[in-house]
Design a protein around this motif. Structure first.
Motif, short mmCIF file in Angstrom:
data_model
loop_
_atom_site.label_atom_id
_atom_site.label_comp_id
_atom_site.label_asym_id
_atom_site.label_seq_id
_atom_site.Cartn_x
_atom_site.Cartn_y
_atom_site.Cartn_z
N ARG A 107 17.96 -9.41 1.51
CA ARG A 107 18.76 -9.95 2.60
C ARG A 107 17.83 -10.67 3.38
NH1 ARG A 107 19.74 -6.01 5.93
NH2 ARG A 107 18.58 -4.34 4.87
N GLY A 108 16.52 -10.57 3.66
CA GLY A 108 15.66 -11.25 4.62
C GLY A 108 15.33 -12.58 3.73
N GLY A 109 14.64 -12.41 2.60
CA GLY A 109 14.47 -13.49 1.77
C GLY A 109 13.02 -14.32 2.17
N THR A 110 12.24 -13.42 3.25
CA THR A 110 11.09 -14.03 3.81
C THR A 110 10.05 -13.55 3.03
OG1 THR A 110 10.59 -12.05 5.23
CG2 THR A 110 11.90 -13.63 6.23
N VAL A 111 8.79 -14.32 3.12
CA VAL A 111 7.55 -13.89 2.13
C VAL A 111 7.21 -12.51 2.55
CG1 VAL A 111 5.40 -14.57 1.58
CG2 VAL A 111 6.86 -16.34 2.27
N ASP A 112 7.24 -12.28 3.74
CA ASP A 112 6.78 -10.88 4.28
C ASP A 112 7.66 -9.82 3.66
OD1 ASP A 112 4.70 -11.94 5.92
OD2 ASP A 112 5.96 -11.88 7.76
N SER A 113 8.94 -9.77 3.76
CA SER A 113 9.75 -8.86 3.25
C SER A 113 9.65 -8.84 1.49
CB SER A 113 11.13 -9.25 3.32
OG SER A 113 11.61 -10.51 3.00
N LEU A 114 9.34 -9.89 1.25
CA LEU A 114 9.17 -9.68 -0.52
C LEU A 114 7.77 -9.27 -0.82
CD1 LEU A 114 10.28 -13.57 -1.46
CD2 LEU A 114 11.43 -11.26 -1.73
N GLY A 115 6.81 -9.36 0.02
CA GLY A 115 5.51 -8.72 -0.22
C GLY A 115 5.60 -7.27 -0.10
N ARG A 116 6.25 -6.88 1.09
CA ARG A 116 6.33 -5.29 1.36
C ARG A 116 7.05 -4.87 0.12
NH1 ARG A 116 7.34 -7.03 6.59
NH2 ARG A 116 9.40 -7.09 6.29
N ALA A 117 8.22 -5.55 -0.26
CA ALA A 117 8.75 -5.00 -1.43
C ALA A 117 7.98 -4.81 -2.76
CB ALA A 117 10.07 -5.54 -1.82
N ALA A 118 7.03 -5.67 -2.88
CA ALA A 118 6.09 -5.84 -4.01
C ALA A 118 5.36 -4.37 -3.94
CB ALA A 118 5.64 -7.16 -4.27
N VAL A 119 4.78 -4.45 -2.84
CA VAL A 119 3.77 -3.56 -2.59
C VAL A 119 4.32 -1.96 -2.73
CG1 VAL A 119 2.23 -2.48 -0.70
CG2 VAL A 119 2.58 -4.70 -0.91
N VAL A 120 5.59 -2.12 -2.17
CA VAL A 120 6.30 -0.57 -2.11
C VAL A 120 6.54 -0.49 -4.03
CG1 VAL A 120 8.34 0.61 -1.76
CG2 VAL A 120 7.28 -0.48 -0.16
N GLY A 121 6.88 -1.32 -4.52
CA GLY A 121 7.08 -1.04 -5.92
C GLY A 121 5.77 -0.51 -6.63
N ALA A 122 4.62 -1.30 -6.36
CA ALA A 122 3.41 -0.88 -6.96
C ALA A 122 3.17 0.66 -6.74
CB ALA A 122 2.35 -2.17 -6.76
N VAL A 123 3.15 0.83 -5.54
CA VAL A 123 2.84 2.39 -4.94
C VAL A 123 3.68 3.29 -5.72
CG1 VAL A 123 2.74 3.66 -2.92
CG2 VAL A 123 1.96 1.55 -2.79
N VAL A 124 5.14 2.99 -5.68
CA VAL A 124 6.03 3.93 -6.48
C VAL A 124 5.41 3.97 -8.09
CG1 VAL A 124 8.22 4.25 -7.20
CG2 VAL A 124 7.84 3.66 -4.93
N ALA A 125 5.11 2.83 -8.47
CA ALA A 125 4.67 2.83 -9.89
C ALA A 125 3.56 3.62 -10.07
CB ALA A 125 4.70 1.25 -10.54
N VAL A 126 2.40 3.61 -9.35
CA VAL A 126 1.38 4.42 -9.48
C VAL A 126 1.82 6.07 -9.59
CG1 VAL A 126 -0.88 4.96 -8.34
CG2 VAL A 126 -0.12 2.58 -8.65
N GLY A 127 2.70 6.24 -8.20
CA GLY A 127 2.84 7.64 -8.42
C GLY A 127 3.78 8.19 -9.44
N LEU A 128 4.57 7.32 -9.92
CA LEU A 128 5.50 7.77 -11.24
C LEU A 128 4.71 7.90 -12.44
CD1 LEU A 128 8.46 5.69 -10.53
CD2 LEU A 128 8.57 8.02 -10.52
N PHE A 129 3.64 6.77 -12.61
CA PHE A 129 2.89 7.19 -13.82
C PHE A 129 2.08 8.37 -13.73
CE2 PHE A 129 3.49 2.45 -14.35
CZ PHE A 129 4.02 2.49 -15.64
N HIS A 130 1.47 8.71 -12.49
CA HIS A 130 0.56 10.06 -12.38
C HIS A 130 1.56 11.08 -12.64
CE1 HIS A 130 -2.21 12.83 -10.76
NE2 HIS A 130 -1.08 13.36 -9.88
#
Length: 579
Positions: free
Chosen positions: A537-560
């Motif tokens: 909905r936002g489309g800003t660089v900051d919101s995209l970066g936050r989403a990518a970081v959250v995705g990486a953190v969730v991926a690490v937790g799921l792999f663990h």
């Protein structure tokens, strides 16, 4: 079978299928040996004491079904009409709905036919009980009177969902385009009843004929692509990108389109020739039903035994709460995925062997790669309305897109699931089992990222903006969710039979089991939906970066989490520890 239906068997199957005709004639008997009427009369008298209980069970099931439909469908629909009578306006989405009808109805109609045909590959509309096949039909009785009631029962069961869907379409048309309810119901019932009946007739042809079964297997991928194409056309039309000439082609392309013409007849978007389309659909259905009813008694006894075994295997897997076992049984009965003889040069380094095996396994099973590609399309299409919609609609669309994305990458994790089905399969590798499972996720992550990047590129070229690049960023977390599911181990049926006080009753037990069974996506989708929806909905660089970081953190937790689960599997598989 022989006897009065014997010549019909030979005529129906023809000289190109002598096996079916031979199987249908296990012994020679004449009309004087015909005991059909006597046998059926004896069975009716023997079943009389149990008929009352069966009627009670059917009546109770029907009562529960009607009650659910009234509570969850009838009462809310009545409330909406009352609100409309008091001034509420639901016609805002009417134009978009009418624009989406051609592709949407065609997609649903073709999907109904495809599912019916696929059912005919392993079960079919004529599947009597094993006692009927193994005992009654080997006696001198005509198979027609025995088998036709089961075909007619399948027709009745297929029509019921179509009637419910027609009633729902009537409500939608009445609210959004102010169509007359009797006319809307009548026109929608044409497609809602004819398409399921045509599907049952097609399934019977597939059940009877091996040639038809081969043709069904060959055409399934193309029909699936066509269903997705119709769905994409519907979504684009609803978004305001309708192509009128393409809509007309789709509407007149076959029975799936004729149903759409009938559904549009009571609306302002009626298509010329609605009566002709309805007549074509009704006449083709009647002709198909008459021919199928005659052919229902000519199914080979050998094929009936095979289908009964398939149905029993799937039912046993479902009763023991083993959905994967049921899916594998259906896959084996339908002929399985086509295997290609593909070769890849063997790697020179030992640590590449796992990735080489995974890549080779996926290349040799092109159906899985095809399903992954096809499921990526609805994932991207569901993300489109999340860009400019309200936050609640955007959140729901994003969650649905993530679910389709998970299903897409799950197709690539079959090597990991095969290893977890029997941990002894992994004895060839020097890696610990948990480490092997993590290595199994590399190839699916790379392929999923490539699919996401390809879809994002197409979306950006169509003007979607930089938010489309979130697709590959979600892949590692979705692969981790799939790996968590793959490492769940033996079915936790004890969750279904815990005391009611512990989980809030039978529904709580079912929820607990579903949460265990789909733990990976149940955690990943909610955690990713909120930041990804905000980024879309936002489309800003900051919101995209936050989403990518959250995705990486969730991926690490799921792999663990998947690693922890995988470490327990070898111990659970040891003798004496399986329970």
């Amino acid at each position: 079978m022989s006897g009065p239906d014997g010549p019909a068997v030979a005529a129906e199957n023809g000289p190109e299928e002598p096996a079916l005709a031979t199987d249908a004639l296990p012994a020679e008997w004449s009309d004087a040996d015909d005991w059909t009427d006597e046998a059926l009369a004896l069975l009716r008298s023997l079943r009389t004491p149990h008929r009352l209980n069966r009627v009670r069970q059917v009546a109770y099931a029907l009562y529960c079904t009607v009650l659910i439909l009234v509570v969850w469908g009838g009462v809310p629909s009545l409330g909406l009409f009352l609100q409309a009578a008091m001034g509420a306006d639901y016609t805002g989405g009417g134009p978009a709905l009418l624009a989406a009808v051609p592709g949407g109805v065609a997609a649903v109609g073709l999907a109904v036919l495809l599912l019916a045909v696929r059912d005919g590959l392993w079960r079919g509309p004529v599947v009597p009980p094993r006692a009927t096949i193994d005992w009654l039909l080997v006696h001198p009785v005509r198979p027609g009177p025995v088998l036709r009631p089961w075909f007619r029962l399948s027709c009745g069961l297929a029509v019921f969902p179509g009637i419910v869907a027609s009633a729902g379409a009537m409500v939608v048309l009445g609210l959004t385009v102010r169509a007359g309810l009797p006319a809307a119901l009548a026109w929608c019932l044409i497609g809602g009843t004819c398409l399921p009946l045509l599907g049952v007739c097609a399934a019977l042809s597939v059940e009877r004929s091996e040639r038809a079964a081969r043709l069904a297997r060959r055409l399934t991928p193309y029909a699936t692509v066509l269903v997705l194409g119709f769905a994409a056309q519907s979504a684009l039309a609803a978004a305001g990108h309708s192509v009128h000439w393409l809509d007309r082609v789709v509407l007149w392309s076959g029975p799936w389109g004729w149903a759409g013409i009938a559904a549009l007849a009571p609306t302002p978007a009626a298509v010329p020739g609605s009566g002709a389309a309805a007549a074509l659909l009704i006449v083709s259905t009647v002709v198909g039903l008459v021919r199928a009813d005659r052919a229902a008694g000519t199914v080979s006894l050998t094929l009936l035994r095979e289908r009964a075994r398939n149905a029993a295997s799937v039912l046993a897997a479902l009763r023991t709460v083993e959905p994967r076992a049921a899916r594998l049984a259906v896959n084996a009965a339908t002929g399985g995925d086509r295997r290609l003889k593909v070769r890849l040069p063997a790697p020179r380094r030992a640590w590449l062997v796992v990735y080489w095996r995974d890549t080779l396994a996926l290349l040799r099973s092109p159906a899985r790669l095809g399903r992954a590609v096809l499921l990526t399309v609805p994932a991207l299409l569901c993300a489109v309305p999340a860009h400019a919609a309200r936050w609640n609609v955007s959140l729901a669309a994003t969650g649905l897109a993530l679910v389709f994305g998970h299903l897409a990458v799950a197709q690539l994790l079959e090597p990991a699931r095969i290893d977890t089905d029997d941990v002894r399969r992994a004895s060839w590798t020097p890696f610990p089992f948990a480490g092997l499972m993590l290595r199994r996720s590399v190839v699916p992550t790379v392929l999923g990222a490539l699919l996401g990047a390809a879809g994002s590129t197409v979306a950006v070229l169509c003007g979607a903006g930089p938010a489309a690049w979130l697709a590959p960023a979600a892949v590692p977390a979705l692969v981790g969710a799939g790996l968590v599911n793959a490492c769940r181990g033996a079915a936790r049926r004890d969750l279904l039979y815990r005391p009611a006080q512990a989980t809030g009753g039978g529904a709580g037990n079912i929820v607990a089991f579903a949460a265990w069974y789909a733990a990976g996506p149940a955690v990943a989708v909610p955690l990713l939906a909120l930041p990804f929806s905000a980024a879309l909905r936002g489309g800003t660089v900051d919101s995209l970066g936050r989403a990518a970081v959250v995705g990486a953190v969730v991926a690490v937790g799921l792999f663990h989490w998947a690693r922890v689960r995988a470490e327990k599997l070898p111990a659970q598989a040891r003798p004496g520890r399986a329970g």
